[in-house]
Design a protein around this motif. Structure first.
Motif, short mmCIF file in Angstrom:
data_model
loop_
_atom_site.label_atom_id
_atom_site.label_comp_id
_atom_site.label_asym_id
_atom_site.label_seq_id
_atom_site.Cartn_x
_atom_site.Cartn_y
_atom_site.Cartn_z
N VAL A 222 0.84 -1.20 0.00
CA VAL A 222 0.00 0.00 0.00
C VAL A 222 0.87 1.25 0.00
O VAL A 222 0.56 2.25 -0.68
CB VAL A 222 -0.94 -0.01 1.21
CG1 VAL A 222 -1.78 1.27 1.26
CG2 VAL A 222 -1.86 -1.24 1.18
N ARG B 44 0.75 4.22 -2.79
CA ARG B 44 0.57 5.63 -2.43
C ARG B 44 1.70 6.49 -3.00
O ARG B 44 1.46 7.60 -3.50
CB ARG B 44 0.50 5.77 -0.91
CG ARG B 44 -0.87 5.50 -0.33
CD ARG B 44 -0.88 5.65 1.17
NE ARG B 44 -2.22 5.97 1.67
CZ ARG B 44 -2.56 5.92 2.94
NH1 ARG B 44 -1.67 5.57 3.86
NH2 ARG B 44 -3.79 6.23 3.32
N ALA C 265 -6.78 2.01 1.60
CA ALA C 265 -5.92 1.91 2.78
C ALA C 265 -6.74 2.11 4.06
O ALA C 265 -6.51 1.43 5.08
CB ALA C 265 -4.80 2.95 2.69
#
Length: 226
Positions: free
Chosen positions: A108, A112, A154
């Protein structure tokens, strides 16, 4: 006896025919020059028109350069976001149910970072022609939506039960909107490339039928058929 004198009249001087022809030709040429000068003076562009023409030509050249740079940025951004979308596709199928893939916090974080870098690539856009601005704005909006999708996913990881399902569904819809928006920008980018003489440039993100995104036309890359 008186003598009567006769006054002799002077004999008229006759100009040769050639002299008369030359004179007529000179008059005709003078008239043509005067008339041509008047027409030129009446039809030549004014200084304002000349400046406007020069500015339009400069704008066209600048726009061609912007289209080329924007296409390169779109390709770089697409390559950066494809792994992000593939990861989201494993954990967020189109129907919104959780997939079997295991995603770590490091995964994640990479998504990002990739999305943030893509967003930064479209920061401080130059002002171009309307069609180019539309293509750029659509792509930039799609990138921001993808970044939001990653953030929403997330956030869902720390939830459970129905609230997790609801937030995951929101992330799925955000992704679909992002892919549709990108497809609009990619279609506009394709059109301005053709108009600029670069030919078709199909910079589309992978999307499933459920996303409702536009698809590229069948023309080969670089061709000019519309």
């Amino acid at each position: 006896m008186a003598v009567i004198s006769r006054r002799t009249e002077p004999t008229p001087i006759r100009r040769p025919a050639r002299s008369r022809a030359l004179g007529l030709a000179a008059v005709f040429m003078l008239g043509a020059l005067v008339a041509g000068g008047l027409v030129f003076a009446a039809t030549r562009p004014s200084s304002t028109e000349q400046i406007a023409d020069r500015l339009r030509a400069e704008d066209a050249l600048r726009d061609k350069a912007q289209i080329k740079a924007l296409t390169e940025l779109a390709r770089t951004t697409r390559d950066r976001l494809v792994p992000v979308l593939e990861g989201l596709g494993r954990v967020m199928p189109v129907d919104g149910t959780a997939g079997p893939a295991v995603v770590t916090p490091a995964d994640v974080a990479r998504w990002r970072q990739a999305a943030a870098t893509a967003v930064d690539g479209f920061a401080d856009p130059p002002s171009g022609e309307t069609a180019t601005n539309i293509a750029r704005s659509s792509l930039a909006s799609a990138v921001r939506q993808i970044a939001t999708t990653v953030d929403t996913y997330a956030a869902s990881r720390g939830l459970t039960g129905q609230i997790r399902t609801t937030v995951m569904d929101l992330a799925v819809r955000q992704r679909a909107a992002a892919l549709f928006t990108w497809s609009v920008g990619a279609t506009a980018l394709d059109a301005v490339n053709v108009d600029a003489g670069y030919g078709h440039q199909h910079v589309f993100l992978p999307a499933s039928p459920g996303d409702g995104a536009l698809t590229p036309d069948p023309e080969p890359e670089g061709t000019h058929e519309s």
